[in-house]
Design a protein around this motif. Structure first.
Motif, PDB file in Angstrom:
ATOM      1  N   GLY A   1      76.170   2.573   1.019  1.00 51.39           N
ATOM      2  CA  GLY A   1      75.023   2.202   1.839  1.00 51.39           C
ATOM      3  C   GLY A   1      73.881   3.170   1.665  1.00 51.39           C
ATOM      4  O   GLY A   1      73.360   3.349   0.563  1.00 51.39           O
ATOM      5  N   PHE A   2      73.511   3.860   2.754  1.00 50.67           N
ATOM      6  CA  PHE A   2      72.341   4.740   2.690  1.00 50.67           C
ATOM      7  C   PHE A   2      72.585   5.998   1.867  1.00 50.67           C
ATOM      8  O   PHE A   2      71.623   6.671   1.476  1.00 50.67           O
ATOM      9  CB  PHE A   2      71.900   5.130   4.102  1.00 50.67           C
ATOM     10  CG  PHE A   2      72.970   5.803   4.917  1.00 50.67           C
ATOM     11  CD1 PHE A   2      73.259   7.142   4.758  1.00 50.67           C
ATOM     12  CD2 PHE A   2      73.684   5.087   5.858  1.00 50.67           C
ATOM     13  CE1 PHE A   2      74.244   7.762   5.502  1.00 50.67           C
ATOM     14  CE2 PHE A   2      74.664   5.691   6.617  1.00 50.67           C
ATOM     15  CZ  PHE A   2      74.941   7.037   6.438  1.00 50.67           C
ATOM     16  N   ILE A   3      73.839   6.329   1.577  1.00 49.00           N
ATOM     17  CA  ILE A   3      74.130   7.550   0.816  1.00 49.00           C
ATOM     18  C   ILE A   3      73.457   7.524  -0.547  1.00 49.00           C
ATOM     19  O   ILE A   3      72.928   8.540  -1.017  1.00 49.00           O
ATOM     20  CB  ILE A   3      75.652   7.740   0.657  1.00 49.00           C
ATOM     21  CG1 ILE A   3      76.321   7.932   2.018  1.00 49.00           C
ATOM     22  CG2 ILE A   3      75.949   8.927  -0.264  1.00 49.00           C
ATOM     23  CD1 ILE A   3      76.014   9.233   2.700  1.00 49.00           C
ATOM     24  N   ILE A   4      73.447   6.363  -1.203  1.00 46.76           N
ATOM     25  CA  ILE A   4      72.830   6.269  -2.534  1.00 46.76           C
ATOM     26  C   ILE A   4      71.510   5.513  -2.486  1.00 46.76           C
ATOM     27  O   ILE A   4      70.974   5.143  -3.528  1.00 46.76           O
ATOM     28  CB  ILE A   4      73.783   5.588  -3.535  1.00 46.76           C
ATOM     29  CG1 ILE A   4      74.124   4.166  -3.080  1.00 46.76           C
ATOM     30  CG2 ILE A   4      75.038   6.393  -3.728  1.00 46.76           C
ATOM     31  CD1 ILE A   4      74.897   3.387  -4.124  1.00 46.76           C
ATOM     32  N   ASN A   5      70.958   5.319  -1.294  1.00 49.36           N
ATOM     33  CA  ASN A   5      69.738   4.535  -1.147  1.00 49.36           C
ATOM     34  C   ASN A   5      68.519   5.209  -1.776  1.00 49.36           C
ATOM     35  O   ASN A   5      67.542   4.549  -2.137  1.00 49.36           O
ATOM     36  CB  ASN A   5      69.481   4.266   0.336  1.00 49.36           C
ATOM     37  CG  ASN A   5      68.548   3.105   0.576  1.00 49.36           C
ATOM     38  OD1 ASN A   5      68.068   2.910   1.685  1.00 49.36           O
ATOM     39  ND2 ASN A   5      68.252   2.314  -0.438  1.00 49.36           N
ATOM     40  N   THR A   6      68.567   6.545  -1.921  1.00 49.17           N
ATOM     41  CA  THR A   6      67.439   7.227  -2.554  1.00 49.17           C
ATOM     42  C   THR A   6      67.286   6.829  -4.020  1.00 49.17           C
ATOM     43  O   THR A   6      66.175   6.850  -4.555  1.00 49.17           O
ATOM     44  CB  THR A   6      67.610   8.751  -2.464  1.00 49.17           C
ATOM     45  OG1 THR A   6      68.895   9.120  -2.985  1.00 49.17           O
ATOM     46  CG2 THR A   6      67.503   9.222  -1.027  1.00 49.17           C
ATOM     47  N   LEU A   7      68.378   6.449  -4.665  1.00 51.69           N
ATOM     48  CA  LEU A   7      68.298   5.972  -6.045  1.00 51.69           C
ATOM     49  C   LEU A   7      67.592   4.626  -6.123  1.00 51.69           C
ATOM     50  O   LEU A   7      67.096   4.249  -7.186  1.00 51.69           O
ATOM     51  CB  LEU A   7      69.696   5.855  -6.651  1.00 51.69           C
ATOM     52  CG  LEU A   7      70.452   7.159  -6.896  1.00 51.69           C
ATOM     53  CD1 LEU A   7      71.881   6.863  -7.332  1.00 51.69           C
ATOM     54  CD2 LEU A   7      69.744   8.012  -7.933  1.00 51.69           C
ATOM     55  N   ASP A   8      67.534   3.901  -5.001  1.00 52.15           N
ATOM     56  CA  ASP A   8      66.855   2.607  -4.968  1.00 52.15           C
ATOM     57  C   ASP A   8      65.374   2.750  -4.646  1.00 52.15           C
ATOM     58  O   ASP A   8      64.531   2.131  -5.301  1.00 52.15           O
ATOM     59  CB  ASP A   8      67.512   1.690  -3.916  1.00 52.15           C
ATOM     60  CG  ASP A   8      68.992   1.496  -4.147  1.00 52.15           C
ATOM     61  OD1 ASP A   8      69.387   1.363  -5.317  1.00 52.15           O
ATOM     62  OD2 ASP A   8      69.749   1.475  -3.162  1.00 52.15           O
ATOM     63  N   VAL A   9      65.050   3.549  -3.651  1.00 52.52           N
ATOM     64  CA  VAL A   9      63.670   3.603  -3.165  1.00 52.52           C
ATOM     65  C   VAL A   9      62.794   4.567  -3.953  1.00 52.52           C
ATOM     66  O   VAL A   9      61.570   4.394  -4.018  1.00 52.52           O
ATOM     67  CB  VAL A   9      63.638   3.980  -1.672  1.00 52.52           C
ATOM     68  CG1 VAL A   9      64.376   2.948  -0.839  1.00 52.52           C
ATOM     69  CG2 VAL A   9      64.215   5.372  -1.432  1.00 52.52           C
ATOM     70  N   ALA A  10      63.394   5.590  -4.572  1.00 54.42           N
ATOM     71  CA  ALA A  10      62.587   6.573  -5.308  1.00 54.42           C
ATOM     72  C   ALA A  10      63.424   7.237  -6.388  1.00 54.42           C
ATOM     73  O   ALA A  10      63.809   8.401  -6.269  1.00 54.42           O
ATOM     74  CB  ALA A  10      62.023   7.619  -4.351  1.00 54.42           C
TER      75      ALA A  10
END
Length: 419
Positions: free
Chosen positions: A334-343
């Protein structure tokens, strides 16, 4: 003659189709590829870091039991144990700082090594090392301390850490383009899958845009909530089982290890399921991220709230303690790897900040837990779990409200037009 020509064309077309199926890296899941090897090395690196951290918790119990007077052992073990934990917070903070730097370095590598449709798999394989390490150290730590003495816990797992260090410096490279052992096929697959991401060198980090970005704050709050409860479980689980269930150190270590084998399994299975949903286009990316974030924050909160009410039931307590780390690790997809999606351009930098929020939560939660259980054991543990559930719910609501999965405008590559 026309029929013969048509047959020849069909034959060549079939041969070309077979050749494409054999050579295409997208069709064959290369689990023996180098990027999965890197995931295994990071798995054992996380294994090493968590074993060294949890070793402190086990050693503290062994030291307290060893230094107490025999006549006072059965009358009061709570006060010295809480006193020792309060004085161990400094060591826990030092472990947290070192782990934060290593964790950030891993996401720096995944930003250049993990294809978008394999991010959940690769990061879950690497991240499951922490849960597997917790399982091993809690299972054998008590046995080692009784058979050889508590210092040997640090000797054994510290030596394993040195071996992981050698593997890391030998095998890990910044990107696939400069790795001497990667195959051409795998290199082309990774580079082509990441072609849509910006890879140009950035001149500066857009701090102001990041501060005003609510999707980033949603990730930060998710990290804060997740690590609040995780730190309590990792640091104080042996103490809870020993003091509440009245189990000796050897059996306490074995029981404390069971939740983390469930956590390791859920981490890997969650990553596989998330990438399956994405590869089959069953759910959108943001839906997958929010789904696994919800499961990873809501389910352990319910288990934590129920714990004080079932303390008299040995079996129910153990089941809930197993479910808390297991369901909590679903956040890895979930949000743990979300930084790879948004930036993706700033994934390593943002992961460092996210991890910083998690470390702050761990420091506060471990300090608060030590204070609460030192005041009163029964009400103290109840307040600890209620507070953790409240923090989790805050993080979940914030992430569901503001979380996104699209690349933010300030993270996109800007094309300069010269006149």
């Amino acid at each position: 003659m026309v029929k013969t020509l048509e047959q020849d064309l069909r034959g060549h077309q079939c041969q070309w189709t077979l050749w494409t199926m054999v050579t295409s890296p997208r069709i064959r899941p290369e689990f023996c590829s180098l990027r999965y090897g890197l995931a295994l090395i990071m798995h054992f690196s996380n294994f090493t870091m968590i074993t060294q951290r949890v070793s402190l918790s086990i050693a503290i119990i062994a030291m307290v039991n060893r230094t107490q007077q025999p006549g006072l052992f059965n009358t009061s073990t709570e006060r010295p144990l809480a006193f020792t934990f309060n004085h161990s917070n400094r060591s826990i903070k030092e472990f947290n700082t070192a782990e934060g730097m290593a964790w950030t370095g891993q996401f720096t590598i995944w930003a250049k090594w993990a294809p978008p449709l394999e991010r959940s798999k690769l990061t879950s394989i690497a991240g499951s090392g922490a849960a597997f390490g917790s399982f091993i150290i809690l299972c054998v730590g008590g046995l080692i301390s009784q058979a050889l003495g508590w210092p040997f816990i640090f000797y054994i797992f510290g030596s394993i850490g040195c071996v992981c260090c050698l593997l890391w410096f030998t095998v890990i490279y910044d990107d696939p383009l400069h790795h001497p052992c990667i195959s051409i096929r795998e290199k082309e697959h990774i580079v082509s899958s990441l072609a849509q991401q910006s890879s140009s060198p950035r001149r500066s980090v857009p701090i102001k845009s990041m501060v005003r970005c609510l999707p980033l704050w949603a990730i930060f709050m998710g990290f804060f909530s997740h690590f609040w409860l995780c730190t309590i479980i990792i640091t104080y689980l042996p103490t809870y089982i020993s003091s509440v269930l009245h189990v000796n150190i050897r059996d306490s270590g074995v029981l404390s290890s069971l939740p983390f084998i469930a956590a390791a399994s859920c981490t890997i299975l969650g990553g596989q399921l998330a990438d399956f949903l994405l590869s089959r286009n069953l759910l959108r990316l943001i839906t997958v991220r929010k789904l696994f974030s919800s499961l990873g924050l809501l389910l352990p909160s319910l288990c934590a709230v129920a714990l004080p009410f079932v303390a008299s039931s040995y079996t129910t307590t153990i089941i809930l303690l197993i479910l808390i780390p297991g369901t909590s690790n679903l956040c890895d997809s979930g949000f743990i790897i979300n930084t790879l999606d948004v930036a993706p351009r700033y994934a390593s930098f943002l992961m460092g900040i996210s991890r910083g929020f998690g470390l702050i939560a761990g420091i506060i939660s471990s300090t608060a837990t030590g204070f609460l259980i030192s005041q009163d054991s029964v009400s103290g543990w109840r307040n600890v779990f209620f507070l953790a559930a409240a923090v989790n719910m805050f993080g979940l609501v914030f992430y569901l409200t503001f979380g996104q999965a699209e690349i933010q405008h300030w993270a996109k590559e800007r094309t300069l037009t010269r006149l």
